[in-house]
Motif scaffolding. Structure first.
Motif, PDB file in Angstrom:
ATOM      1  N   LEU A 126       3.213  15.075   1.663  1.00  0.00           N
ATOM      2  CA  LEU A 126       3.173  13.785   2.358  1.00  0.00           C
ATOM      3  C   LEU A 126       2.277  12.760   1.670  1.00  0.00           C
ATOM      4  N   PRO A 127       0.997  13.040   1.404  1.00  0.00           N
ATOM      5  CA  PRO A 127       0.184  12.019   0.735  1.00  0.00           C
ATOM      6  C   PRO A 127       0.622  11.743  -0.703  1.00  0.00           C
ATOM      7  N   VAL A 128       1.097  12.776  -1.401  1.00  0.00           N
ATOM      8  CA  VAL A 128       1.549  12.569  -2.782  1.00  0.00           C
ATOM      9  C   VAL A 128       2.753  11.630  -2.805  1.00  0.00           C
ATOM     10  N   GLU A 129       3.740  11.922  -1.967  1.00  0.00           N
ATOM     11  CA  GLU A 129       4.944  11.079  -1.946  1.00  0.00           C
ATOM     12  C   GLU A 129       4.654   9.703  -1.354  1.00  0.00           C
ATOM     13  N   MET A 130       3.703   9.625  -0.421  1.00  0.00           N
ATOM     14  CA  MET A 130       3.331   8.332   0.137  1.00  0.00           C
ATOM     15  C   MET A 130       2.806   7.422  -0.972  1.00  0.00           C
ATOM     16  N   ALA A 131       1.957   7.961  -1.825  1.00  0.00           N
ATOM     17  CA  ALA A 131       1.405   7.168  -2.922  1.00  0.00           C
ATOM     18  C   ALA A 131       2.481   6.808  -3.932  1.00  0.00           C
ATOM     19  N   MET A 132       3.308   7.772  -4.310  1.00  0.00           N
ATOM     20  CA  MET A 132       4.358   7.523  -5.291  1.00  0.00           C
ATOM     21  C   MET A 132       5.319   6.441  -4.811  1.00  0.00           C
ATOM     22  N   ASN A 133       5.787   6.583  -3.578  1.00  0.00           N
ATOM     23  CA  ASN A 133       6.779   5.654  -3.050  1.00  0.00           C
ATOM     24  C   ASN A 133       6.191   4.274  -2.791  1.00  0.00           C
ATOM     25  N   ALA A 134       4.944   4.232  -2.339  1.00  0.00           N
ATOM     26  CA  ALA A 134       4.311   2.937  -2.095  1.00  0.00           C
ATOM     27  C   ALA A 134       4.148   2.151  -3.391  1.00  0.00           C
ATOM     28  N   ARG A 135       3.717   2.823  -4.427  1.00  0.00           N
ATOM     29  CA  ARG A 135       3.558   2.123  -5.709  1.00  0.00           C
ATOM     30  C   ARG A 135       4.905   1.653  -6.246  1.00  0.00           C
ATOM     31  N   LEU A 137       7.171   0.461  -4.524  1.00  0.00           N
ATOM     32  CA  LEU A 137       7.470  -0.768  -3.783  1.00  0.00           C
ATOM     33  C   LEU A 137       6.632  -1.947  -4.256  1.00  0.00           C
ATOM     34  N   GLY A 138       5.664  -1.692  -5.135  1.00  0.00           N
ATOM     35  CA  GLY A 138       4.770  -2.747  -5.580  1.00  0.00           C
ATOM     36  C   GLY A 138       3.517  -2.853  -4.743  1.00  0.00           C
ATOM     37  N   VAL A 139       3.205  -1.790  -3.988  1.00  0.00           N
ATOM     38  CA  VAL A 139       2.000  -1.740  -3.175  1.00  0.00           C
ATOM     39  C   VAL A 139       0.868  -1.146  -3.995  1.00  0.00           C
ATOM     40  N   ARG A 140      -0.326  -1.735  -3.911  1.00  0.00           N
ATOM     41  CA  ARG A 140      -1.492  -1.170  -4.580  1.00  0.00           C
ATOM     42  C   ARG A 140      -2.056  -0.051  -3.718  1.00  0.00           C
ATOM     43  N   VAL A 141      -2.356   1.089  -4.344  1.00  0.00           N
ATOM     44  CA  VAL A 141      -2.763   2.281  -3.602  1.00  0.00           C
ATOM     45  C   VAL A 141      -4.175   2.705  -3.984  1.00  0.00           C
ATOM     46  N   ILE A 142      -5.000   2.896  -2.959  1.00  0.00           N
ATOM     47  CA  ILE A 142      -6.346   3.446  -3.116  1.00  0.00           C
ATOM     48  C   ILE A 142      -6.335   4.835  -2.490  1.00  0.00           C
ATOM     49  N   GLY A 143      -6.706   5.847  -3.241  1.00  0.00           N
ATOM     50  CA  GLY A 143      -6.771   7.202  -2.717  1.00  0.00           C
ATOM     51  C   GLY A 143      -8.201   7.601  -2.411  1.00  0.00           C
ATOM     52  N   VAL A 144      -8.421   8.192  -1.252  1.00  0.00           N
ATOM     53  CA  VAL A 144      -9.732   8.732  -0.877  1.00  0.00           C
ATOM     54  C   VAL A 144      -9.533  10.229  -0.712  1.00  0.00           C
ATOM     55  N   THR A 145     -10.100  11.018  -1.612  1.00  0.00           N
ATOM     56  CA  THR A 145      -9.792  12.432  -1.677  1.00  0.00           C
ATOM     57  C   THR A 145     -10.936  13.193  -2.321  1.00  0.00           C
ATOM     58  N   SER A 146     -10.866  14.516  -2.282  1.00  0.00           N
ATOM     59  CA  SER A 146     -11.813  15.345  -3.016  1.00  0.00           C
ATOM     60  C   SER A 146     -11.157  15.787  -4.308  1.00  0.00           C
ATOM     61  N   VAL A 147     -11.639  15.268  -5.408  1.00  0.00           N
ATOM     62  CA  VAL A 147     -11.037  15.556  -6.707  1.00  0.00           C
ATOM     63  C   VAL A 147     -11.152  17.036  -7.051  1.00  0.00           C
ATOM     64  N   ALA A 148     -12.119  17.726  -6.467  1.00  0.00           N
ATOM     65  CA  ALA A 148     -12.309  19.150  -6.760  1.00  0.00           C
ATOM     66  C   ALA A 148     -11.067  19.967  -6.450  1.00  0.00           C
ATOM     67  N   TYR A 149     -10.298  19.571  -5.461  1.00  0.00           N
ATOM     68  CA  TYR A 149      -9.101  20.333  -5.093  1.00  0.00           C
ATOM     69  C   TYR A 149      -8.090  20.375  -6.228  1.00  0.00           C
ATOM     70  N   ALA A 150      -8.041  19.321  -7.034  1.00  0.00           N
ATOM     71  CA  ALA A 150      -7.051  19.269  -8.104  1.00  0.00           C
ATOM     72  C   ALA A 150      -7.322  20.287  -9.205  1.00  0.00           C
ATOM     73  N   SER A 151      -8.567  20.716  -9.322  1.00  0.00           N
ATOM     74  CA  SER A 151      -8.898  21.711 -10.354  1.00  0.00           C
ATOM     75  C   SER A 151      -9.051  23.118  -9.784  1.00  0.00           C
ATOM     76  N   GLU A 152      -9.166  23.229  -8.464  1.00  0.00           N
ATOM     77  CA  GLU A 152      -9.407  24.543  -7.863  1.00  0.00           C
ATOM     78  C   GLU A 152      -8.276  25.033  -6.969  1.00  0.00           C
ATOM     79  N   THR A 153      -7.252  24.206  -6.752  1.00  0.00           N
ATOM     80  CA  THR A 153      -6.088  24.626  -5.968  1.00  0.00           C
ATOM     81  C   THR A 153      -4.828  24.180  -6.706  1.00  0.00           C
ATOM     82  N   THR A 154      -3.677  24.562  -6.186  1.00  0.00           N
ATOM     83  CA  THR A 154      -2.413  24.132  -6.767  1.00  0.00           C
ATOM     84  C   THR A 154      -1.743  23.119  -5.839  1.00  0.00           C
ATOM     85  N   SER A 155      -0.974  22.228  -6.416  1.00  0.00           N
ATOM     86  CA  SER A 155      -0.260  21.223  -5.641  1.00  0.00           C
ATOM     87  C   SER A 155       0.855  21.875  -4.830  1.00  0.00           C
TER      88      SER A 155
END
Length: 251
Positions: A126-135, A137-155
């Protein structure tokens, strides 16, 4: 754990995290606040989205005394909070492919708007596709997340990517994987999550930056006042009428 009681330990942990984001995310917060100010000044609209407990920080900046009147909640039925029954359904919906596209197709979001997407892990569809689809459309996207998850978990998205990979700007909450700050030998699982405290602080820091940036440019920021102070309702009525075509929580 130290000799300090758990309540003090948790507050100390939260303070340490807040100091980290203050010091390490200062440039990103400034950039995000400036992006929001640019959007307001150019006639765009502001939206915030979060699923589950991440929605708490999104709701915290919508129709909020001391906040920007133009911030709207982008709501996805069933994932906004724990009011859905069973509560586990919300977690399941976050993993459904295609849901974000359907939501955006029926939302007022358009080119030139800004969307803040809050997701602690950033790994669900949901958040991944929300960002992809919004951009797209020409929408600017700001993500607020824990970057640690990207290196310690799988998508959990088919692309293998995370929210952070599809944003114009990213604010890292520094929350450790698992979102629990305390452990005790007598408790079988880590406990005391701090993500809501830190994420809400990041959101308020970003909107504060936007308000100050607009003021520096000679533009009165569209702020709301508390309805519990004298003159608050009259003030808010003026702001809501002035920006009514960019505010969607009144409809």
């Amino acid at each position: 754990m130290s000799d300090r009681k758990p309540a003090g330990q948790f507050i100390d942990a939260a303070i340490d995290l807040l100091r980290r984001v203050r010091d390490e995310e200062a440039d990103s917060i400034e950039a995000a606040g400036t992006l929001l100010a640019d959007t307001v000044q150019s006639g765009g609209r502001l939206f915030a989205f979060g699923a589950g407990h991440s929605s708490l920080a999104a709701q915290d900046v919508v129709y909020r005394a001391g906040g920007l009147a133009l911030m709207n909640l982008l709501s996805v039925p069933g994932v906004v909070g724990v009011d859905v029954m069973p509560a586990t359904l919300g977690s399941a919906l976050e993993r459904v492919d295609g849901l974000a596209g359907a939501v955006l197709d029926s939302s007022p979001l358009r080119e030139g708007d800004a969307l803040v997407i809050i997701s602690l892990s950033g790994r669900n569809a949901l958040p991944v596709e929300m960002a992809m689809n919004a951009r797209a459309l020409g929408v600017r996207v700001i993500g607020v997340t824990s970057v640690a998850y990207a290196s310690e978990t799988t998508s959990r998205h088919a692309s293998g990517t995370f929210l952070k990979d599809h944003c114009d700007l990213v604010l890292d909450s520094k929350i450790a994987v698992g979102d629990a700050e305390l452990t005790l030998d007598t408790v079988p699982a880590p406990f005391a999550p701090a993500s809501t405290v830190v994420t809400s602080a990041l959101m308020q820091a970003m909107t504060a930056t936007a308000a100050a940036t607009l003021a520096d440019r000679g533009v009165e920021p569209p702020l709301l006042r508390s309805g519990n102070v004298d003159g608050g309702h009259e003030w808010n009525g003026r702001v809501l009428d002035q920006y009514g075509d960019r505010i969607f929580y009144r409809r």
